[in-house]
Structure formats: structure tokens, C-alpha cells
Design a protein around this motif. Sequence first.
Motif, mmCIF file in Angstrom:
data_model
loop_
_atom_site.group_PDB
_atom_site.id
_atom_site.type_symbol
_atom_site.label_atom_id
_atom_site.label_comp_id
_atom_site.label_asym_id
_atom_site.label_seq_id
_atom_site.Cartn_x
_atom_site.Cartn_y
_atom_site.Cartn_z
ATOM 1 N N LEU A 195 22.447 38.701 44.829
ATOM 2 C CA LEU A 195 22.088 37.313 44.532
ATOM 3 C C LEU A 195 22.497 36.377 45.665
ATOM 4 C CD1 LEU A 195 21.120 35.137 42.441
ATOM 5 C CD2 LEU A 195 23.503 35.018 41.674
ATOM 6 N N LEU B 100 20.170 36.868 48.637
ATOM 7 C CA LEU B 100 18.835 36.331 48.351
ATOM 8 C C LEU B 100 18.819 34.804 48.445
ATOM 9 C CD1 LEU B 100 15.902 36.600 47.312
ATOM 10 C CD2 LEU B 100 16.838 36.484 44.977
ATOM 11 N N LEU C 212 19.854 32.173 39.382
ATOM 12 C CA LEU C 212 18.410 32.161 39.622
ATOM 13 C C LEU C 212 17.771 30.863 39.142
ATOM 14 C CD1 LEU C 212 17.571 35.796 38.391
ATOM 15 C CD2 LEU C 212 17.642 35.020 40.765
ATOM 16 N N ALA D 196 15.364 34.845 31.605
ATOM 17 C CA ALA D 196 16.709 35.316 31.925
ATOM 18 C C ALA D 196 17.814 34.535 31.219
ATOM 19 C CB ALA D 196 16.927 35.246 33.444
ATOM 20 N N PRO E 95 10.306 34.018 44.515
ATOM 21 C CA PRO E 95 11.226 35.110 44.131
ATOM 22 C C PRO E 95 12.137 34.740 42.969
ATOM 23 C CG PRO E 95 11.164 34.872 46.521
ATOM 24 C CD PRO E 95 10.411 33.711 45.957
ATOM 25 N N LEU E 96 12.606 33.485 42.912
ATOM 26 C CA LEU E 96 13.500 33.069 41.830
ATOM 27 C C LEU E 96 12.756 33.037 40.501
ATOM 28 C CD1 LEU E 96 15.447 30.195 43.651
ATOM 29 C CD2 LEU E 96 16.116 32.579 43.363
ATOM 30 N N LEU F 91 12.030 36.757 39.406
ATOM 31 C CA LEU F 91 13.236 37.435 38.935
ATOM 32 C C LEU F 91 13.711 36.869 37.597
ATOM 33 C CD1 LEU F 91 15.199 37.834 42.292
ATOM 34 C CD2 LEU F 91 14.232 39.661 40.891
ATOM 35 N N THR F 92 13.488 35.585 37.357
ATOM 36 C CA THR F 92 13.829 34.993 36.064
ATOM 37 C C THR F 92 13.029 35.650 34.937
ATOM 38 O OG1 THR F 92 14.411 32.877 37.073
ATOM 39 C CG2 THR F 92 13.842 32.844 34.732
ATOM 40 N N LEU G 267 11.497 38.738 35.163
ATOM 41 C CA LEU G 267 11.845 40.160 35.102
ATOM 42 C C LEU G 267 13.168 40.382 34.380
ATOM 43 C CD1 LEU G 267 10.798 41.447 38.661
ATOM 44 C CD2 LEU G 267 9.652 41.841 36.477
ATOM 45 N N ALA G 268 14.176 39.552 34.679
ATOM 46 C CA ALA G 268 15.481 39.705 34.024
ATOM 47 C C ALA G 268 15.370 39.408 32.531
ATOM 48 C CB ALA G 268 16.504 38.774 34.667
#
Length: 531
Positions: A96, A99, A355, A412, A500-501, A504-505, A507-508
Amino acid sequence: MQLLLAGVVVLPLIGALAALLPAPPGLRGRNPDQAVLRHGVTVTGVVLAATIALAIGFDHDQPARMQATTDISWIPALDIRIHLGVDGISLPLVVLTALLTFLCALYSYFKMPTGPSPKAFVALLLTLEAGTLATFAVLDLMLFFLAFEMVLIPMYFLIARWGGAGKQAAAWKFILYTLLGSVVMLLGLLLIGVKSGTFDMVALATDNGPKAQLSHTVQLLAVLAIGIGLAVKAPMWPLHSWLPDAHTAAPTVGSVLLAGVLLKMGTYGFVRIALPITPEGMHTFAPYLAALAAIGIIYGSLACLALVRKGAKGDLKRLIAYSSVGHMGFVLLGIASMTPTGVNGALFANIAHGLITGLLFFLVGALKDRYGSSDLDTLAGSTGAALYGKAPRFGGLLAFAAVASLGIPGLAGFWGEMLAMFGAFRPAAGLSRPAFLTFMVLAGLGTLLTAAYLLLVVRRVCMGGHLAAEAAPGEEPLSMDAPTPVIPDIARYEYAAWTPLAVLTVLAGLWPAALLGLTNPAVQQLLGGGK
């Protein structure tokens, strides 16, 4: 793997030194400023690639075991060692950090904050990255303290030199609070080292190791001293008052790194040091920590509700800073439960907050650049942002980040807060269950208040004001003939920094097992005294 982790920690420092040197003639580009900003993107990009390689090479079947370890004697007289390693707890935080720093460097290449030479800016950014990565990778108490302190000076200068209104006062407040907390923390770390005979965090975490030399009184004193230093950085109510000023004055990338990474250093210290090394002392103070966490959740939400109301002249950056006090309260509540469920929730909420709040600060910083203000009444006026109509993609992404922050299922922000409350529902043996049930109810009320103020932010900023309805008390309604500024929608470099943030939010939120599968075995071993 050893070389990868060592390189991840050392490379930003080398890059920081190189940023201060003149660029070679072939690499200068159009001008020296562009060259040094490109250097920052390159170094942070290489570090990110190295952390991804580290994550790929990590043995996911044994996340509780320290991997990629380096253990070299540094100061033999004090038994201080250069001891590095990552497990399922620290690896996500390392990735994290890499990134967010890369995305900040990329964003700054296209939108450099107003201030002095980019050389110093890039050098400070890389030094900040090195200190943060080292904090999550070192396994020696003294090295942890040095890395913990290393980030303070770069962040001070980023706020003081590249910040906005009130930057000097905010920077001084930040450095004074965190330095005073760190001095007290150092006393606690020294107490553990002197009484146990070692500063090795891995050895101290095992029940049959040097920890056996720590009496109940020593553990109480150590937890109190270390906890104060960590609580200032976390930030825990009532030691949080430096945070809103620092966020409001900091440049966009400073706010992103402060919220996304630096706050995690405090909560990580509780999990890595306080829980496994001083469990008896932590058990005694856990109800007090949980109580302050619950108060922080409610306080942060009420402060945000006060800022978002019409006529309050609330600053949107300040509002998100206060929201961080509430969100980090959930992390502290999960840690205070001293259960695998609660601690796993705390670690998940750490990553989710990094994120989501990182994305929110990017968006608010860009909105301030476009509109010239982050004042909510100005943004909500009839000539205000009205993002859905003027910049629909920007408005949609801001609404997504706000919804993610309020903890809606499927994103997330939901899992960490839910698991932290589950941990409070059934705390560790010996902790007062009625007290923790009360804290859980307060946290649940905090989630409702969070939804209220974030939805109000979306309504006011994205939908725009309605003349008399949005006029402050005692003021005349705004004229329909007032000029309406044009707000550009999301640019390509902003897509690159923010996508990307957002991804990933999602996906998590949809696949929490990817993160919990890493943290749970390590947490079980940590709370089990190394077993």
C-alpha cells in the motif's frame, strides 16, 4: 527475497540523494524541473515493482512466518540489529505504501504543488517513503523507533513549504505533537529492551522467550508509554487535534500520504508491539483504549456533521480529516478487543482506509485546484461545483469514494468495520463484555452518522445548491445570473493516478479473503504467543 526487501527500503533513500544532484544532460528533458519529477516517478515505480515482486514471491501457504529476512548485527553493545522481514500483517502495508507513493509522484509530475524547487519536493517524498517502508519492515524496536521518527521531518517540510493557508502553524503543530508522543514511546521501548535484554521483536513476541522477563508492572508502564506515542500518530481521540489542521494545510499528495500511510504506522505499532510483547499490560488498558476509540468514532462523525451543514463554512479537506478520526476509531476498537476477529478487522480497515481516503483526498485536492476553494458553502452554491452536471465522471467518482467510505457492503470499507464490531461483540477472555457491547453500539451509531454526513457531502457538492435553499442564514439568495465556472472533467493523468485506488476498493470489497487469508494466520500466531 532478502535483496528485494532490503532494496525496497534502501532504494528510496538512494533516489532521494540522487534527486538533489544535477540531472545528466541526456535526461534533462525540456527543463531540470521536469527531469527531477520524472526521476521521482521512476524511483517510486521501481520500488512499487519490487514490492509487487515481493508479494508474488511471498510464500502464501505460510503467511505467519517472517519471510525475506535480513539479520545483521549493527550495535553489538546494545544488541541492536538490522533485522528486516515481512509476514501477512506487514506485507499489505508495504505494498500500500509503495502504491500510494508512486501514485502521488505520478500525480505531482503533471500537477506539481505550488512552492519551492521540485528537487527538494521529490527528495522529501522519497525520504518519506523510505521511512514508512522501513517502519513496516523492521523487526528491531530501536530500528522501529528510528524509522517511525524518520517520516516526521519530510512531512513537516511538505506541509510547511508546499501547503496552503495556515501551513506554518499546521506544520509546527504536527511536529510538536508527534515528537512529544515519540519521546514518551522511546522510554517504553527502552524499558522493554533493558528488562528483557533484547530489542528483537520476533524473539519478544514468543511466550517462552525474553518476554518472560517482563513483569506485570513493567508491561503496564511499557504499554502506557508506547501507547501514547502510537495513539498520537493513529490518531486517537483526544490526541488527534493536530490532524485536521495538518490535512487542511497540506498539499494534495501530502494529505494522501498522511491519511493513507502515516496514520497506519500508529495502529501497526499496536498490533506488532503492544499486543504480542506486552499482552498483560494491553489486557489492562484494552477497555480504556476501546472507550476512547468509540468516543473518537462518534466525535469524528459529529464534527463532520457540523462542518457539512449549510452556513458552517466547512472545509471539505477538514471534513475528510475528521472522518479519519472516526474510521481509525474502528481500527483501534478492533485492536482493543484482543481477538483474532477484531485484529483482522483492524488490519483490513487499515488497508481500506488507505485506499478510500487516499482517493478522497486526491479528488478534493483536484476539486480545489479546479474551483479555487474547498469551502462547502462555496461548492454548494448556485454557481458552485454541481459536479453531476458540469463534470459527471468527476462527480460519479466522488460519489463512489464517499459511498465506499461510509462502509456499504460490497466495497472495501465494509469488512474492516464489521469485523471490528464483531470483535467488540465477543472480546477476549477477561475483558468486560457489557462494556464492549456498549462500545459496539456506539460504533454502530457512528456508521449511521457517517452515512448521514457523507451523503450530505455528495448532495451538496455533486448536485449543487438551490439558491435560497443554499444561502447561508442571514444572507441574500444568490442570483441566477451569477457566472457559472467551467469545471474540467477527469484528465488522463488523473485517471492513471486514481483508477488503481477505485479498482482495489472494489476488489477488496468483493474478495476480502485475499487480504484476510494473509493476515489471519499471522494474527493467530501473534495472539497465541508465537504458537
